[in-house]
Design a protein around this motif. Structure first.
Motif, PDB file in Angstrom:
ATOM      1  N   HIS A 124       0.833  -1.192   0.000  1.00 48.91           N
ATOM      2  CA  HIS A 124       0.000   0.000   0.000  1.00 48.91           C
ATOM      3  C   HIS A 124       0.873   1.249   0.000  1.00 48.91           C
ATOM      4  O   HIS A 124       2.036   1.216   0.412  1.00 48.91           O
ATOM      5  CB  HIS A 124      -0.913   0.013   1.232  1.00 48.91           C
ATOM      6  CG  HIS A 124      -1.793  -1.183   1.349  1.00 48.91           C
ATOM      7  ND1 HIS A 124      -2.949  -1.328   0.632  1.00 48.91           N
ATOM      8  CD2 HIS A 124      -1.668  -2.315   2.109  1.00 48.91           C
ATOM      9  CE1 HIS A 124      -3.511  -2.483   0.926  1.00 48.91           C
ATOM     10  NE2 HIS A 124      -2.762  -3.106   1.827  1.00 48.91           N
ATOM     11  N   SER A 145       2.301   4.765   1.270  1.00 44.35           N
ATOM     12  CA  SER A 145       2.698   5.115   2.638  1.00 44.35           C
ATOM     13  C   SER A 145       1.658   5.973   3.347  1.00 44.35           C
ATOM     14  O   SER A 145       1.500   5.890   4.568  1.00 44.35           O
ATOM     15  CB  SER A 145       4.042   5.850   2.618  1.00 44.35           C
ATOM     16  OG  SER A 145       5.054   5.001   2.121  1.00 44.35           O
ATOM     17  N   LEU A 146       0.938   6.824   2.617  1.00 48.94           N
ATOM     18  CA  LEU A 146      -0.034   7.722   3.234  1.00 48.94           C
ATOM     19  C   LEU A 146      -1.447   7.157   3.241  1.00 48.94           C
ATOM     20  O   LEU A 146      -2.376   7.831   3.677  1.00 48.94           O
ATOM     21  CB  LEU A 146      -0.037   9.070   2.502  1.00 48.94           C
ATOM     22  CG  LEU A 146       1.269   9.863   2.582  1.00 48.94           C
ATOM     23  CD1 LEU A 146       1.139  11.169   1.808  1.00 48.94           C
ATOM     24  CD2 LEU A 146       1.639  10.150   4.028  1.00 48.94           C
ATOM     25  N   THR A 147      -1.618   5.932   2.770  1.00 42.77           N
ATOM     26  CA  THR A 147      -2.933   5.286   2.787  1.00 42.77           C
ATOM     27  C   THR A 147      -3.127   4.562   4.113  1.00 42.77           C
ATOM     28  O   THR A 147      -2.276   3.784   4.540  1.00 42.77           O
ATOM     29  CB  THR A 147      -3.063   4.274   1.632  1.00 42.77           C
ATOM     30  OG1 THR A 147      -2.838   4.949   0.401  1.00 42.77           O
ATOM     31  CG2 THR A 147      -4.454   3.645   1.632  1.00 42.77           C
ATOM     32  N   ARG A 148      -4.266   4.853   4.777  1.00 43.46           N
ATOM     33  CA  ARG A 148      -4.557   4.215   6.056  1.00 43.46           C
ATOM     34  C   ARG A 148      -5.144   2.835   5.807  1.00 43.46           C
ATOM     35  O   ARG A 148      -6.250   2.698   5.278  1.00 43.46           O
ATOM     36  CB  ARG A 148      -5.527   5.066   6.873  1.00 43.46           C
ATOM     37  CG  ARG A 148      -4.995   6.455   7.203  1.00 43.46           C
ATOM     38  CD  ARG A 148      -5.976   7.226   8.069  1.00 43.46           C
ATOM     39  NE  ARG A 148      -6.113   6.614   9.370  1.00 43.46           N
ATOM     40  CZ  ARG A 148      -5.349   6.900  10.418  1.00 43.46           C
ATOM     41  NH1 ARG A 148      -4.368   7.775  10.295  1.00 43.46           N
ATOM     42  NH2 ARG A 148      -5.534   6.323  11.583  1.00 43.46           N
ATOM     43  N   GLU A 149      -4.402   1.814   6.146  1.00 43.51           N
ATOM     44  CA  GLU A 149      -4.844   0.441   5.982  1.00 43.51           C
ATOM     45  C   GLU A 149      -4.731  -0.283   7.322  1.00 43.51           C
ATOM     46  O   GLU A 149      -3.861   0.032   8.130  1.00 43.51           O
ATOM     47  CB  GLU A 149      -3.983  -0.292   4.942  1.00 43.51           C
ATOM     48  CG  GLU A 149      -4.076   0.279   3.530  1.00 43.51           C
ATOM     49  CD  GLU A 149      -5.413  -0.014   2.873  1.00 43.51           C
ATOM     50  OE1 GLU A 149      -6.146  -0.889   3.386  1.00 43.51           O
ATOM     51  OE2 GLU A 149      -5.735   0.644   1.864  1.00 43.51           O
ATOM     52  N   PRO A 150      -5.622  -1.241   7.575  1.00 43.47           N
ATOM     53  CA  PRO A 150      -5.511  -2.004   8.828  1.00 43.47           C
ATOM     54  C   PRO A 150      -4.211  -2.788   8.893  1.00 43.47           C
ATOM     55  O   PRO A 150      -3.713  -3.282   7.886  1.00 43.47           O
ATOM     56  CB  PRO A 150      -6.731  -2.933   8.794  1.00 43.47           C
ATOM     57  CG  PRO A 150      -7.124  -3.001   7.347  1.00 43.47           C
ATOM     58  CD  PRO A 150      -6.758  -1.679   6.744  1.00 43.47           C
ATOM     59  N   THR A 209       1.227   0.339   9.874  1.00 50.85           N
ATOM     60  CA  THR A 209       1.589   1.520  10.644  1.00 50.85           C
ATOM     61  C   THR A 209       2.539   2.378   9.823  1.00 50.85           C
ATOM     62  O   THR A 209       3.644   1.950   9.488  1.00 50.85           O
ATOM     63  CB  THR A 209       2.264   1.129  11.978  1.00 50.85           C
ATOM     64  OG1 THR A 209       1.374   0.290  12.711  1.00 50.85           O
ATOM     65  CG2 THR A 209       2.586   2.370  12.791  1.00 50.85           C
ATOM     66  N   ALA A 210       2.082   3.578   9.501  1.00 46.45           N
ATOM     67  CA  ALA A 210       2.913   4.491   8.720  1.00 46.45           C
ATOM     68  C   ALA A 210       3.735   5.365   9.665  1.00 46.45           C
ATOM     69  O   ALA A 210       3.293   5.719  10.761  1.00 46.45           O
ATOM     70  CB  ALA A 210       2.046   5.366   7.827  1.00 46.45           C
ATOM     71  N   ASP A 231     -12.023   2.750  15.677  1.00 46.74           N
ATOM     72  CA  ASP A 231     -11.251   3.295  14.562  1.00 46.74           C
ATOM     73  C   ASP A 231     -10.361   4.437  15.063  1.00 46.74           C
ATOM     74  O   ASP A 231     -10.838   5.321  15.790  1.00 46.74           O
ATOM     75  CB  ASP A 231     -12.210   3.812  13.492  1.00 46.74           C
ATOM     76  CG  ASP A 231     -11.469   4.247  12.224  1.00 46.74           C
ATOM     77  OD1 ASP A 231     -10.244   4.023  12.165  1.00 46.74           O
ATOM     78  OD2 ASP A 231     -12.112   4.804  11.323  1.00 46.74           O
ATOM     79  N   PRO A 232      -9.086   4.466  14.713  1.00 55.28           N
ATOM     80  CA  PRO A 232      -8.205   5.561  15.164  1.00 55.28           C
ATOM     81  C   PRO A 232      -8.678   6.942  14.756  1.00 55.28           C
ATOM     82  O   PRO A 232      -8.353   7.925  15.419  1.00 55.28           O
ATOM     83  CB  PRO A 232      -6.860   5.214  14.505  1.00 55.28           C
ATOM     84  CG  PRO A 232      -6.914   3.739  14.262  1.00 55.28           C
ATOM     85  CD  PRO A 232      -8.341   3.432  13.967  1.00 55.28           C
ATOM     86  N   SER A 233      -9.449   7.043  13.669  1.00 56.59           N
ATOM     87  CA  SER A 233      -9.919   8.352  13.229  1.00 56.59           C
ATOM     88  C   SER A 233     -10.813   9.008  14.274  1.00 56.59           C
ATOM     89  O   SER A 233     -10.823  10.237  14.413  1.00 56.59           O
ATOM     90  CB  SER A 233     -10.676   8.223  11.906  1.00 56.59           C
ATOM     91  OG  SER A 233     -11.808   7.375  12.060  1.00 56.59           O
TER      92      SER A 233
END
Length: 507
Positions: free
Chosen positions: A67, A69-74, A77-78, A464-466
């Motif tokens: 994925h 680097s800036l895409t939030r995926e489960p 960890t970026a 969700d972290p958001s």
């Protein structure tokens, strides 16, 4: 970029035949090669070169799912370490610009002799500082009398264990509690009332008045905790049961052995507002640790004074005219400009008090529990912030206000409302009395926390972290923009309208 070995492979090994031809050529080379003039073996080099060149243009560079680097995926960890460093550099550059701008516009505003504190302020403040702790000694005398009465009841019960005697003992206990509670209330009201009266009418300087008012509030908290705790300890001694079982840590100093002057003095000096007969203690005192914390406290105190005099005061003074004419756009601009300064001052004050001063005091007293705060900066709701940033006050309110109300059948929401109501009154006293302006801003600010807590509470429970990011952002916006800067502007405007500048130096 390619390595030297890859470039060599690409330029020096060109395949002109099929795979079978390459294999045949490699076999022929292995059979017919001879040793070169320089002694190096030719076939080894030829074999290695052919192996490197084989299938070079068909390497599987896309061999797995990946994925951006800036895409939030489960489960991914970026790292944003570079962005964090960039933000720090930008903040430093912006604040350096403000420092240069401030110096070019105002010059040096630091002046030790310019502050308008009167001799009367220093004298009355010193007297209050010396006398207010004696209210704790009065509470000790009240509890000493109650403990003697409790020991007499226990002695009579041993001689006469009838049901009538037990009922008489209960009446005696209730009467003793009501009398001691009455005298404790009078003692607390005198401590707060006399201090507030003297500060409001006779101590002009708000800094000296704030220190006196803060000490009176701390002593009042400690008197209440001392009275409530000893009342329950006394009841547990007179009516032992499973429901009144005491914490194991109290067994080393059972009631009424804790009613001593030394025990009270330790509680007076201890960095807590919650009374216990026994506290966890450290094994020894680290004097180097104490020296470091005190040095931090001194440096941060000077830093706060410099920021207040050089940066905060000019912004506040320049805001007076805008508030007077209700220029909303200019007021918002001043609030945002003041937000950075007030945030830095608040953070420095937080570290100076909760990290440096309280840890130094705890080390000297060998006070073991030093969780004066938790990671409030990560709070995903306003409720999380109020539970974590000032643990001594939170634990007092939870133990002596919230939990007793819930135990009596109140709902948690109603109990929380009472807690914030009490806290709002105390905040208004702490800010309004030293500034001689009881305008209700601090009270309203505290009560406004209740709807903000209700709004951000669901965000704290989202997996969700958001959700936590949104809650933390709401917390920081309310903390940096709505809370402190606006309150500082309003109280400063009220002070200027009533008295003029605290400092004799004009800008």
């Amino acid at each position: 970029m390619h390595s030297a070995e890859e470039i060599s492979d690409a330029t020096g090994a060109v395949s002109t035949g099929s795979d079978d031809t390459l294999s045949s050529s490699a076999t022929t080379n292995r059979k017919t090669s001879t040793t070169g003039a320089n002694g190096a073996e030719g076939p080894i080099g030829v074999k290695k070169e052919n192996k490197r060149s084989k299938y070079r243009h068909v390497a599987a560079y896309h061999a797995k799912v990946r994925h951006s680097s800036l895409t939030r995926e489960p489960n991914v960890t970026a790292s944003f370490l570079g962005f964090r460093n960039l933000m720090v550099i930008v903040l430093v550059a912006m604040n350096l610009r403000l420092i240069i701008e401030n110096f070019m516009k105002y010059g040096v505003l630091i002046c030790i002799k310019c502050h308008d504190y009167r001799k009367q302020d220093v004298v009355l403040g010193s007297i209050l500082f010396a006398l207010v702790p004696y209210h704790l000694f009065i509470s000790y005398l009240i509890e000493l009398t109650a403990s003697k009465q409790a020991k007499q009841v226990v002695g009579q019960r041993k001689r006469n264990g009838s049901a009538e005697a037990a009922e008489r003992d209960q009446r005696t206990f209730r009467l003793t509690w009501w009398l001691s509670a009455f005298f404790h209330c009078i003692n607390t009201l005198l401590s707060l009332g006399v201090t507030s009266f003297v500060v409001y009418f006779y101590i002009h300087h708000p800094g000296i008045g704030t220190l006196c008012e803060l000490q009176a509030l701390i002593v009042s908290f400690k008197i209440c905790s001392y009275a409530f705790t000893n009342r329950d300890l006394r009841e547990a001694m007179l009516n032992p049961s499973m429901e009144s079982a005491l914490p194991e840590i109290y067994s080393s100093c059972p009631y009424p052995r804790n009613i001593t002057l030394g025990n009270l003095i330790y509680f007076w000096l201890a960095p807590t507002l919650v009374y216990q007969p026994v506290y966890p203690r450290s094994s020894h005192i680290r004097w180097s640790f104490v020296a470091k914390r005190l040095f931090e406290f001194f440096c941060l105190t000077v830093f706060i004074w410099l920021l207040s005099a050089q940066y905060a005061a000019p912004v506040l003074r320049n805001s007076i005219d805008k508030i007077a004419v209700m220029d909303v756009a200019s007021i918002l601009e001043r609030v945002m400009k003041l937000s950075t300064i007030s945030l830095v001052i608040w953070l420095a004050g937080f570290f100076a008090v909760f990290q440096s001063l309280l840890n130094a005091l705890a080390e000297v007293l060998r006070f073991g529990d030093r969780e004066f705060y938790t990671d409030w900066w990560n709070s995903s709701s306003l409720g999380g912030y109020w539970r974590s940033w000032n643990r001594p006050v939170y634990l007092f309110m939870k133990r002596h206000v919230f939990s007793p109300l819930v135990g009596r059948g109140w709902s948690p929401l109603a109990a929380s409302t009472v807690v914030f109501l009490v806290s709002a009154v105390l905040h208004e006293m702490l800010v309004g009395i030293p500034t001689h302006n009881l305008i209700g801003v601090a009270f309203a600010g505290m009560m406004f926390q209740l709807p903000l807590i209700a709004i951000t509470a669901p965000l704290e429970k989202i997996q969700d972290p958001s959700g936590r990011v949104i809650g933390n952002s709401i917390f920081w916006v309310s903390f940096c923009l709505v809370g402190q800067p606006l309150g500082a502007l309003l109280y400063f405007f009220a002070w200027q309208a009533k008295y003029g500048s605290v400092s004799k130096m004009g800008v």
